[in-house]
Design a protein around this motif. Sequence first.
Motif, PDB file in Angstrom:
ATOM      1  N   SER A 184     111.117 -23.275  98.594  1.00 43.20           N
ATOM      2  CA  SER A 184     110.034 -22.380  98.209  1.00 43.20           C
ATOM      3  C   SER A 184     110.151 -22.020  96.732  1.00 43.20           C
ATOM      4  O   SER A 184     111.253 -21.836  96.209  1.00 43.20           O
ATOM      5  CB  SER A 184     110.077 -21.102  99.056  1.00 43.20           C
ATOM      6  N   ASP A 211     110.080 -19.921  93.237  1.00 46.09           N
ATOM      7  CA  ASP A 211     110.624 -18.603  92.927  1.00 46.09           C
ATOM      8  C   ASP A 211     109.586 -17.507  93.109  1.00 46.09           C
ATOM      9  O   ASP A 211     109.922 -16.369  93.440  1.00 46.09           O
ATOM     10  CB  ASP A 211     111.148 -18.572  91.487  1.00 46.09           C
ATOM     11  N   PHE A 212     108.319 -17.810  92.883  1.00 46.34           N
ATOM     12  CA  PHE A 212     107.245 -16.819  92.934  1.00 46.34           C
ATOM     13  C   PHE A 212     106.457 -16.871  94.244  1.00 46.34           C
ATOM     14  O   PHE A 212     105.395 -16.258  94.357  1.00 46.34           O
ATOM     15  CB  PHE A 212     106.281 -17.048  91.759  1.00 46.34           C
ATOM     16  N   ASP A 213     106.947 -17.611  95.216  1.00 42.54           N
ATOM     17  CA  ASP A 213     106.212 -17.809  96.465  1.00 42.54           C
ATOM     18  C   ASP A 213     106.110 -16.504  97.260  1.00 42.54           C
ATOM     19  O   ASP A 213     107.122 -15.915  97.638  1.00 42.54           O
ATOM     20  CB  ASP A 213     106.913 -18.873  97.315  1.00 42.54           C
ATOM     21  N   ALA A 214     104.894 -16.068  97.514  1.00 33.90           N
ATOM     22  CA  ALA A 214     104.621 -14.914  98.379  1.00 33.90           C
ATOM     23  C   ALA A 214     103.669 -15.394  99.465  1.00 33.90           C
ATOM     24  O   ALA A 214     102.508 -15.716  99.179  1.00 33.90           O
ATOM     25  CB  ALA A 214     104.009 -13.765  97.588  1.00 33.90           C
ATOM     26  N   THR A 228     109.170 -12.081  97.987  1.00 39.90           N
ATOM     27  CA  THR A 228     109.412 -13.349  97.293  1.00 39.90           C
ATOM     28  C   THR A 228     110.854 -13.805  97.556  1.00 39.90           C
ATOM     29  O   THR A 228     111.694 -13.021  97.993  1.00 39.90           O
ATOM     30  CB  THR A 228     109.181 -13.193  95.788  1.00 39.90           C
ATOM     31  N   ASN A 264     116.332 -20.737  97.744  1.00 39.85           N
ATOM     32  CA  ASN A 264     115.281 -19.755  98.010  1.00 39.85           C
ATOM     33  C   ASN A 264     115.002 -19.577  99.502  1.00 39.85           C
ATOM     34  O   ASN A 264     113.865 -19.410  99.934  1.00 39.85           O
ATOM     35  CB  ASN A 264     113.992 -20.155  97.294  1.00 39.85           C
ATOM     36  N   ARG A 270     114.763 -13.799 101.538  1.00 40.45           N
ATOM     37  CA  ARG A 270     113.637 -13.061 100.968  1.00 40.45           C
ATOM     38  C   ARG A 270     114.066 -11.656 100.579  1.00 40.45           C
ATOM     39  O   ARG A 270     114.974 -11.068 101.179  1.00 40.45           O
ATOM     40  CB  ARG A 270     112.488 -12.977 101.970  1.00 40.45           C
ATOM     41  N   ASP A 293     114.404  -7.601  93.313  1.00 39.41           N
ATOM     42  CA  ASP A 293     115.298  -8.491  94.055  1.00 39.41           C
ATOM     43  C   ASP A 293     116.724  -7.946  94.055  1.00 39.41           C
ATOM     44  O   ASP A 293     117.200  -7.406  93.053  1.00 39.41           O
ATOM     45  CB  ASP A 293     115.303  -9.886  93.448  1.00 39.41           C
TER      46      ASP A 293
END
Length: 295
Positions: A86, A88-91, A131, A202, A205, A245
């Motif tokens: 996934s 780094d910015f995957d929401a 994320t 990644n 979460r 994070d």
Amino acid sequence: TLSVSYIGAAGRQLIRRTQLLGLPPIFSLSQVFVLRNDASSDYQAMQVQFQRRLSRGLQALASYNWSHSIDDASDEVIGSDRGRGSSDFDARHAFSAALTYNIHCPSVNKTIRAIGANWAIDSIIHSQSATPINLVGRVAQNINGVSTSARPNLTAGLPLYIVDPNAPGGKRLNDAVDPSRPGCKGPFCPPPIGQQGTLGRNVLRAFSVNQIDFALRRRFSISEKLKLQFKGEAFNIFNHPNFGDPNNSLTSPLFGRATTMYGRGLGAGGISGGFNPLYQLGGARSIQLSLRLEY
């Protein structure tokens, strides 16, 4: 109007920078960086949008995005061999809405009209799922001749997260220390030198983000062409805590805990890079008053 869309995008031959290690002494170079077009990305999403045009003083725009972004390098600056996963910015889920309402003032008499006319309220709602977090078991080591931050090995049967009311956000990564496993914290252990860990890139979460902004404004008519608008805005009006994070370094004493709010976790802005937290969502409640002259 209501619209539902499917969006797909594929990126191929994307730029990635790699630092090479273990070069023969004949080169006598301290650092060697190679730019390659060997990164790729894939994105798929369902996008739903509802729009209500201005009617009876109310207009609204709401959107929901259900998506997944996958790549093997989310930026071109640090593009070492990190593995596909996934972004780094995957929401996965993101919802936003904007509402505006022009408050109706009954024409009872001039006094009520003078006090209650030309008022309006605005609100913005934002909510998104967490994320990814990419854990680091060993930093900047030589794996197959490339400078790579190695992910930790994962021990099966141990919880990844621990519910902790005293931790920011009410939970933390499992950081329990076991004397029988030196260097390990919970299920995470540093990999052997020169090897990549078994934990995927990644996989974990962080925290979701939820915020509501509210504004109240009034327009005063000075003349036919000259207007004055007074506006009061409250960002994160309910002061909902949104955390950045957690610390992702296995060797850090703060491993697994969030140390910043979400807004500050996006960067400091300016020459420090990232977004200025003063103008980003995810901070503490703040209030702004403004006067605007319209002509």
